[in-house]
Write a protein that holds these residues in place. Structure first.
Motif, PDB file in Angstrom:
ATOM      1  N   SER A  70       0.842  -1.194   0.000  1.00 36.34           N
ATOM      2  CA  SER A  70       0.000   0.000   0.000  1.00 36.34           C
ATOM      3  C   SER A  70       0.879   1.247   0.000  1.00 36.34           C
ATOM      4  CB  SER A  70      -0.923   0.013   1.225  1.00 36.34           C
ATOM      5  OG  SER A  70      -0.173   0.151   2.409  1.00 36.34           O
ATOM      6  N   ILE A  71       0.281   2.348  -0.434  1.00 38.12           N
ATOM      7  CA  ILE A  71       0.938   3.654  -0.405  1.00 38.12           C
ATOM      8  C   ILE A  71      -0.025   4.594   0.299  1.00 38.12           C
ATOM      9  CG2 ILE A  71       1.790   5.593  -1.780  1.00 38.12           C
ATOM     10  CD1 ILE A  71       2.574   3.583  -3.944  1.00 38.12           C
ATOM     11  N   GLU A  72       0.414   5.127   1.421  1.00 42.10           N
ATOM     12  CA  GLU A  72      -0.407   6.014   2.245  1.00 42.10           C
ATOM     13  C   GLU A  72      -1.774   5.406   2.550  1.00 42.10           C
ATOM     14  OE1 GLU A  72      -0.328  10.155   1.551  1.00 42.10           O
ATOM     15  OE2 GLU A  72       1.774  10.126   0.954  1.00 42.10           O
ATOM     16  N   GLY A  73      -1.763   4.094   2.815  1.00 47.21           N
ATOM     17  CA  GLY A  73      -2.987   3.398   3.202  1.00 47.21           C
ATOM     18  C   GLY A  73      -3.825   2.879   2.059  1.00 47.21           C
ATOM     19  N   PHE A  74      -3.484   3.203   0.824  1.00 56.26           N
ATOM     20  CA  PHE A  74      -4.253   2.740  -0.332  1.00 56.26           C
ATOM     21  C   PHE A  74      -3.553   1.532  -0.947  1.00 56.26           C
ATOM     22  CE2 PHE A  74      -5.177   7.292  -0.041  1.00 56.26           C
ATOM     23  CZ  PHE A  74      -6.565   7.244   0.052  1.00 56.26           C
ATOM     24  N   VAL A 147       0.915   6.950  -9.385  1.00 55.13           N
ATOM     25  CA  VAL A 147       1.992   7.315  -8.474  1.00 55.13           C
ATOM     26  C   VAL A 147       3.270   7.246  -9.291  1.00 55.13           C
ATOM     27  CG1 VAL A 147       3.286   6.679  -6.409  1.00 55.13           C
ATOM     28  CG2 VAL A 147       0.805   6.395  -6.452  1.00 55.13           C
TER      29      VAL A 147
END
Length: 165
Positions: A70-74, A147
């Motif tokens: 995940s990236i920042e919770g996503f 991203v």
């Protein structure tokens, strides 16, 4: 974890990428301290997995090559994308994961009916490439975002492509 791209590079492509000879590439592949990815034999020809080469480059630059969960919770839903075909294939895979038809995606995104088909089949005579108006609609309809990460080296043929433009 998402599956990275599956593109295979020929020995000539890898040599061109690093500006080395075939002999040097063979030494790199055999030297345990260099830990260069091993070639794959396909029809008695050496090929290298581009995803493994990209991971090797990231390790050499002191970066973690593994795609995070995940990236920042996503959640991350795609591996590295380095060209338009991979981008379109990732968007098709996301639509399949969400179990959406093309018509559903058109309706949810606000694109005209049938436009998803044109985006997913851009290489055909009726297809369309994504533009500044449709990119946010396509991304939003699939509930994904881009991203960008800086890579330690240019992707394959990047310099040649830039010179042509």
């Amino acid at each position: 974890m998402p599956k990275p791209n599956n593109r295979k590079l020929s020995t000539a492509d890898v040599c061109q990428r690093y500006g080395i000879s075939r002999h040097t590439l063979r030494r790199w592949s055999q030297h345990p301290e260099i830990a260069f990815p091993k070639p794959i034999w396909i029809n008695r020809i050496h090929f290298f997995d581009e995803a493994e080469i990209l991971k090797w480059e990231l390790r050499r630059a002191g970066l973690n090559p593994d795609v995070p969960e995940s990236i920042e919770g996503f959640p991350v839903v795609s591996g590295f994308i380095t060209d338009y075909d991979q981008f379109v294939n990732a968007m098709i895979a996301q639509r399949a994961r969400r179990k959406m038809t093309m018509i559903e995606l058109d309706a949810r995104s606000g694109m005209q009916e049938g436009y998803t088909s044109k985006l997913e089949n851009y290489q055909r005579h009726y297809g369309r490439g994504v533009g500044p108006d449709t990119l946010p609609l396509w991304l939003g309809g699939l509930r994904v975002a881009l991203v960008l990460v800086e890579l330690p080296r240019a992707t394959r043929n990047f310099k040649q492509l830039a010179e042509v433009a």
